[in-house]
Design an enzyme around this catalytic site. Structure first.
Site, PDB file in Angstrom:
ATOM      1  N   ASP A  16       1.557  -1.871  13.657  1.00 15.87           N
ATOM      2  CA  ASP A  16       1.545  -1.299  12.306  1.00 15.87           C
ATOM      3  C   ASP A  16       2.952  -0.897  11.869  1.00 15.87           C
ATOM      4  OD1 ASP A  16       0.400  -0.488   9.937  1.00 15.87           O
ATOM      5  OD2 ASP A  16      -0.233   1.471  10.691  1.00 15.87           O
ATOM      6  N   ASN A  64      -8.075  -5.741   5.800  1.00 18.93           N
ATOM      7  CA  ASN A  64      -6.812  -6.238   5.235  1.00 18.93           C
ATOM      8  C   ASN A  64      -7.026  -7.337   4.188  1.00 18.93           C
ATOM      9  OD1 ASN A  64      -4.994  -5.885   8.386  1.00 18.93           O
ATOM     10  ND2 ASN A  64      -5.080  -4.472   6.662  1.00 18.93           N
TER      11      ASN A  64
HETATM   12  C1  IPE Z   1      -4.437  -1.814  11.091  1.00 18.59           C
HETATM   13  O1  IPE Z   1      -3.374  -1.458  10.256  1.00 18.59           O
HETATM   14  C2  IPE Z   1      -4.606  -3.301  11.093  1.00 18.59           C
HETATM   15  C3  IPE Z   1      -3.520  -4.064  11.719  1.00 18.59           C
HETATM   16  C4  IPE Z   1      -2.464  -3.573  12.300  1.00 18.59           C
HETATM   17  C5  IPE Z   1      -3.676  -5.490  11.675  1.00 18.59           C
HETATM   18  P1  IPE Z   1      -3.624  -1.002   8.753  1.00 18.59           P
HETATM   19  O2  IPE Z   1      -2.281  -0.696   8.188  1.00 18.59           O
HETATM   20  O3  IPE Z   1      -4.443  -1.997   8.056  1.00 18.59           O
HETATM   21  O4  IPE Z   1      -4.493   0.320   8.965  1.00 18.59           O
HETATM   22  P2  IPE Z   1      -4.672   1.579   8.015  1.00 18.59           P
HETATM   23  O5  IPE Z   1      -5.059   1.069   6.653  1.00 18.59           O
HETATM   24  O6  IPE Z   1      -3.347   2.282   7.975  1.00 18.59           O
HETATM   25  O7  IPE Z   1      -5.724   2.411   8.668  1.00 18.59           O
HETATM   26  C1  IPE Z   2       0.854  -4.046   9.903  1.00 17.75           C
HETATM   27  O1  IPE Z   2       1.785  -3.549   8.988  1.00 17.75           O
HETATM   28  C2  IPE Z   2       0.496  -5.483   9.640  1.00 17.75           C
HETATM   29  C3  IPE Z   2      -0.823  -5.681   9.045  1.00 17.75           C
HETATM   30  C4  IPE Z   2      -1.704  -4.757   8.820  1.00 17.75           C
HETATM   31  C5  IPE Z   2      -1.181  -7.017   8.651  1.00 17.75           C
HETATM   32  P1  IPE Z   2       1.363  -2.993   7.565  1.00 17.75           P
HETATM   33  O2  IPE Z   2       1.383  -4.112   6.601  1.00 17.75           O
HETATM   34  O3  IPE Z   2       0.090  -2.244   7.650  1.00 17.75           O
HETATM   35  O4  IPE Z   2       2.574  -2.005   7.289  1.00 17.75           O
HETATM   36  P2  IPE Z   2       2.493  -0.548   6.655  1.00 17.75           P
HETATM   37  O5  IPE Z   2       1.466   0.210   7.427  1.00 17.75           O
HETATM   38  O6  IPE Z   2       2.113  -0.729   5.221  1.00 17.75           O
HETATM   39  O7  IPE Z   2       3.864   0.004   6.848  1.00 17.75           O
HETATM   40 MG    MG Z   3      -0.372  -0.322   8.028  1.00 16.17          MG
END
Ligand code: IPE
Ligand code: IPE
Ligand code: MG
Length: 236
Positions: A16, A64
């Site tokens: 993340d 997502n």
């Molecule tokens: C969890 O991260 C999913 C992945 C890392 C693929 P998110 O960024 O989607 O999770 P939330 O929304 O912060 O809980």
């Molecule tokens: C994790 O990074 C990757 C996926 C969830 C696909 P994020 O895209 O959630 O990055 P932040 O949490 O917005 O920084």
């Molecule tokens: Mg995230």
């Protein structure tokens, strides 16, 4: 307790912080994902070298799909690149790749490439790399319950036959041991619908490092921390 009690067989990671990494630099979110994909390669290699047998990476959750079309398509394009590039590297390093999640949500060419990689690497034994893609743990648990209900309806099993082992065998992760350690990067301290059943006794580690900044040195130090923990499983 001896050292071997803490054997790290299965490492699970919630990757993340890509978006925030990009934002901090005034870049589009897609650039964060691009950098994050490089971290994936480094960590897959490092985990293999550190003797991890199973590595499960959360790449894209069922939730997502609700992100903007622009971001989803940037992520899917990166995935396409990753799937193309990776076979040689996987073969060289003895890595078997498998995917867990709702495949039918993905585009056909991606589904085909996933199946191709799974077949081509099926005999590799050094490490299993499991990519959670379009994955949601509640959905996985519900679909296990549906499979069991169907078996019961057909009369193939009775309610007493349903136990932890049978339930585990209905999950996408049926051939893997449960994670020993779950790492989440980016400072968020939540599970976000990841491996809810499987992490019942996993050790949790949250690091503020954003995924694109994560690297093998930090992984090594987290594993060292894990090795010092006492896993009690409810006993004294
Ligand atoms: C969890 O991260 C999913 C992945 C890392 C693929 P998110 O960024 O989607 O999770 P939330 O929304 O912060 O809980
Ligand atoms: C994790 O990074 C990757 C996926 C969830 C696909 P994020 O895209 O959630 O990055 P932040 O949490 O917005 O920084
Ligand atoms: Mg995230």
């Amino acid at each position: 307790m001896t050292d071997t009690d803490n054997q790290l067989r299965h490492l699970a990671i919630i990757m993340d912080g890509n978006g925030r990494w990009a934002k901090k630099r005034g870049l589009p979110r897609a650039m964060g994902h691009r950098k994050g994909a490089e971290t994936v390669k480094e960590i897959v290699r490092a985990a293999g070298e550190m003797g991890v047998r199973y590595l499960t990476l959360y790449a894209f959750s069922t939730e997502n799909w609700q992100r903007s079309e622009e971001e989803v398509s940037a992520l899917m394009d990166l995935l396409r690149q990753y799937l193309k590039y990776d076979l040689k590297e996987l073969q060289e390093n003895g890595v078997r790749i498998i995917f867990i999640g709702e495949r039918r949500m993905l585009d056909d060419d991606i589904i085909r490439q996933m199946a191709h990689l799974e077949e081509a690497t099926a005999a590799n034994e050094k490490m299993t790399l499991c990519i959670a893609l379009s994955y949601g743990s509640r959905q996985e648990i519900v679909s296990a319950a549906q499979k069991i209900a169907a078996l019961a309806k057909r009369g193939d099993i009775s309610p007493e036959d349903v136990d932890i082992k049978m339930f585990s065998d209905m999950l996408y992760t049926k051939d893997m041991p449960d994670p020993d350690l779950l790492i989440r990067t980016s400072g968020e301290q939540r599970i976000s619908n990841y491996l809810l059943w499987q992490i019942a006794y996993a050790e949790l580690f949250f690091t503020p490092t954003l995924w694109p900044d994560f690297g093998k040195e930090e992984l090594a130090s987290i594993i060292q921390n894990f090795n010092q923990r006492e896993r009690r499983y409810g006993k004294v």
